[in-house]
Scaffold this active site. Structure first.
Site, PDB file in Angstrom:
ATOM      1  N   ARG A  48       0.809  -1.225   0.000  1.00 41.82           N
ATOM      2  CA  ARG A  48       0.000   0.000   0.000  1.00 41.82           C
ATOM      3  C   ARG A  48       0.842   1.275   0.000  1.00 41.82           C
ATOM      4  O   ARG A  48       0.334   2.362  -0.181  1.00 41.82           O
ATOM      5  CB  ARG A  48      -0.981   0.010   1.178  1.00 41.82           C
ATOM      6  CG  ARG A  48      -1.921   1.197   1.145  1.00 41.82           C
ATOM      7  CD  ARG A  48      -3.006   1.177   2.196  1.00 41.82           C
ATOM      8  NE  ARG A  48      -2.580   0.675   3.481  1.00 41.82           N
ATOM      9  CZ  ARG A  48      -1.897   1.387   4.391  1.00 41.82           C
ATOM     10  NH1 ARG A  48      -1.569   2.629   4.152  1.00 41.82           N
ATOM     11  NH2 ARG A  48      -1.562   0.840   5.530  1.00 41.82           N
ATOM     12  N   TYR A 102     -14.634  11.423 -19.512  1.00 39.32           N
ATOM     13  CA  TYR A 102     -15.044  10.046 -19.218  1.00 39.32           C
ATOM     14  C   TYR A 102     -16.179  10.047 -18.178  1.00 39.32           C
ATOM     15  O   TYR A 102     -16.118  10.769 -17.180  1.00 39.32           O
ATOM     16  CB  TYR A 102     -13.826   9.272 -18.712  1.00 39.32           C
ATOM     17  CG  TYR A 102     -14.133   7.866 -18.291  1.00 39.32           C
ATOM     18  CD1 TYR A 102     -14.429   6.892 -19.234  1.00 39.32           C
ATOM     19  CD2 TYR A 102     -14.138   7.504 -16.943  1.00 39.32           C
ATOM     20  CE1 TYR A 102     -14.719   5.594 -18.843  1.00 39.32           C
ATOM     21  CE2 TYR A 102     -14.423   6.210 -16.558  1.00 39.32           C
ATOM     22  CZ  TYR A 102     -14.717   5.263 -17.514  1.00 39.32           C
ATOM     23  OH  TYR A 102     -15.004   3.984 -17.123  1.00 39.32           O
ATOM     24  N   ASP A 174      -6.354  13.367 -18.817  1.00 42.72           N
ATOM     25  CA  ASP A 174      -6.626  11.944 -18.930  1.00 42.72           C
ATOM     26  C   ASP A 174      -6.138  11.561 -20.324  1.00 42.72           C
ATOM     27  O   ASP A 174      -6.762  11.898 -21.327  1.00 42.72           O
ATOM     28  CB  ASP A 174      -8.130  11.692 -18.755  1.00 42.72           C
ATOM     29  CG  ASP A 174      -8.479  10.207 -18.800  1.00 42.72           C
ATOM     30  OD1 ASP A 174      -7.724   9.445 -19.440  1.00 42.72           O
ATOM     31  OD2 ASP A 174      -9.505   9.819 -18.230  1.00 42.72           O
ATOM     32  N   LYS A 199      -6.967   0.117 -20.448  1.00 41.03           N
ATOM     33  CA  LYS A 199      -7.173   0.277 -21.886  1.00 41.03           C
ATOM     34  C   LYS A 199      -5.891  -0.053 -22.655  1.00 41.03           C
ATOM     35  O   LYS A 199      -5.478  -1.198 -22.643  1.00 41.03           O
ATOM     36  CB  LYS A 199      -7.698   1.683 -22.160  1.00 41.03           C
ATOM     37  CG  LYS A 199      -8.837   2.126 -21.217  1.00 41.03           C
ATOM     38  CD  LYS A 199     -10.097   1.305 -21.378  1.00 41.03           C
ATOM     39  CE  LYS A 199     -11.074   1.472 -20.208  1.00 41.03           C
ATOM     40  NZ  LYS A 199     -11.417   2.837 -19.847  1.00 41.03           N
TER      41      LYS A 199
HETATM   42  C1  LIG Z   1     -11.887   3.525 -18.742  1.00 42.33           C
HETATM   43  C2  LIG Z   1     -11.492   4.938 -18.589  1.00 42.33           C
HETATM   44  C3  LIG Z   1     -11.264   5.508 -17.318  1.00 42.33           C
HETATM   45  C4  LIG Z   1     -11.474   4.736 -16.021  1.00 42.33           C
HETATM   46  O1  LIG Z   1     -10.616   3.678 -15.895  1.00 42.33           O
HETATM   47  P1  LIG Z   1     -10.940   2.366 -15.031  1.00 42.33           P
HETATM   48  O2  LIG Z   1      -9.700   1.571 -15.183  1.00 42.33           O
HETATM   49  O3  LIG Z   1     -12.160   1.741 -15.592  1.00 42.33           O
HETATM   50  O4  LIG Z   1     -11.174   2.834 -13.629  1.00 42.33           O
HETATM   51  C5  LIG Z   1     -10.869   6.831 -17.255  1.00 42.33           C
HETATM   52  N1  LIG Z   1     -10.723   7.569 -18.373  1.00 42.33           N
HETATM   53  C6  LIG Z   1     -10.941   7.068 -19.597  1.00 42.33           C
HETATM   54  C7  LIG Z   1     -10.767   7.936 -20.788  1.00 42.33           C
HETATM   55  C8  LIG Z   1     -11.338   5.744 -19.755  1.00 42.33           C
HETATM   56  O5  LIG Z   1     -11.573   5.259 -20.981  1.00 42.33           O
END
Ligand SMILES: *Cc1c(COP(=O)(O)O)cnc(C)c1O
Length: 390
Positions: A48, A102, A174, A199
């Site tokens: 952690r 998102y 992001d 992703k």
């Molecule tokens: C999927 C996604 C997230 C969130 O990610 P998780 O791993 O599902 O928590 C944040 N931003 C974008 C652009 C995403 O496609």
């Protein structure tokens, strides 16, 4: 050899592994210990604390790919988003957020920030005036996502970093859709790079993880909060993610290529109304995309002509699967109206330009000809069925 001169492929394969000193194996051993000695050691390790050997090594890989000093690996993309925002915002502060982000990040802000007394404003659009108009004296963070989901709109990163620097506040992106392979926001002066590693970094639809890259100073601050909230990632998954990231350049480049070819093919198709892909010259943000991206991602969206039933079309596909997530090596498709944007009112969807016939297409690494055959047979099947019922 200086590792900061390495290209993306070499960084993916060689940076940030754990050396197998004992057996000289070719890949990182997994250190699963949740208990480490504390006497006579340099670092007090604990999962952690985000500092197991595997966590630290993978954070280095992410940092190197984003050309940053440091990184941190989280249990999900949303953990990376929430920790980044909460590190730089406290009660009484204000954040300017890009109009479309998102859905999970949107929910986090609108559901949690009021409880914490953190103010926020979403911009009305993507231009400099749109961002400047929402700035207040207590604004501490500017938060963007580019390309955005599902219309692949592009935010000018140089413009965002200029606004942030003039005001002395923190800029965050992001960067999930682009991945570090297609875009390094730090090149344009952005402070904090956030990824859903679920992703493109994971890339095989079998990992949930998150990552942040930034300066050492910024990462230290995020770590201070993160060790309290405790959203670290299991070392087994850290190891799997490191393995996945070795092939990230190959995968993402193949996905870029497929997306560009399919975008062009769909653009000419008589049963397709519109195609949204920043690599197409007619995309409204093509020029900005060209300036700040090396590739235009494996994501695109397209609108079927009004008379074609999107559900029947998707159900007719055989190779391309309907699926919620994105960026895996297999091509997937979804209807934003039924999934990611289902909770928005029809008016709000219309305002955002999300039509009922809009489909979001995540390109995998399959052969282009097979993807085209699958789409073509689905178009034919649906067109024939609809003609028969008229
Ligand atoms: C999927 C996604 C997230 C969130 O990610 P998780 O791993 O599902 O928590 C944040 N931003 C974008 C652009 C995403 O496609």
């Amino acid at each position: 050899m200086k590792s900061n001169n390495f290209g993306m492929n070499t960084l993916c394969t060689h940076t940030g592994g754990v050396k197998d000193e004992q057996f000289k194996g070719a890949v990182s051993p997994i250190y699963t210990a949740s208990s480490y000695a504390y006497e006579n050691v340099d670092v007090k390790r604990y999962p952690r604390y985000f500092n197991t050997p595997n966590q630290e090594a993978l954070a280095k890989k992410v940092a190197a790919l984003e050309k940053c000093e440091a990184g941190l690996i989280f249990g999900s993309g949303m953990a990376a988003v929430s920790h980044s925002l909460l590190t730089f915002l406290k009660t009484g502060d204000h954040v300017v957020v890009q109009k479309t982000i998102y859905g999970g990040a949107f929910n986090f802000i609108v559901e949690e920030f009021p409880k914490l007394g953190i103010e926020f404003d979403f911009t009305d659009g993507f231009s400099e005036q749109d961002f400047v108009a929402k700035m207040k004296t207590n604004t501490k963070v500017i938060y963007v996502e580019t390309p955005s989901n599902p219309l692949m709109l592009i935010t000018d990163l140089e413009m965002i970093s200029r606004i942030a620097k003039e005001k002395g506040i923190v800029s965050m992106i992001d960067n999930t859709f682009a991945s570090p392979i297609n875009q390094n926001p730090v090149d344009f002066g952005i402070d904090i790079m956030i990824h859903s590693a679920t992703k493109y970094m994971g890339g095989h639809s079998d990992i949930c993880a998150g990552a942040v890259a930034a300066s050492q100073e910024h990462i230290d601050r995020i770590w201070n909060l993160a060790k309290n909230y405790g959203g670290s990632l299991s070392d087994y998954t850290v190891w799997l993610l490191e393995r996945s990231m070795k092939t990230m350049v190959l995968r993402v480049k193949a996905q870029n290529r497929n997306a560009k070819k399919l975008a062009k093919w769909l653009d000419k198709h008589p049963l397709v109304d519109k195609v949204y892909y920043p690599g197409l010259k007619h995309h409204p943000d093509h020029e900005i995309a060209k300036r700040q991206m090396r590739g235009y991602t494996g994501m695109l969206s397209f609108e079927l002509i009004d008379s074609l039933d999107p559900d029947a079309f998707m159900e007719s596909l055989q190779l391309i699967k309907q699926s919620m997530s994105l960026a895996g090596v297999e091509s997937t498709i979804l209807s934003p109206v039924k999934t990611s944007h289902a909770l928005l009112s029809p008016e709000e969807r219309k305002r955002q330009g999300i039509a009922d016939g809009l489909l979001r297409f995540s390109l995998g690494i399959e052969d282009k000809k097979d993807l085209i055959s699958d789409l073509e047979q689905a178009f034919e099947a649906v067109a024939k069925k609809q003609l028969a019922t008229i």
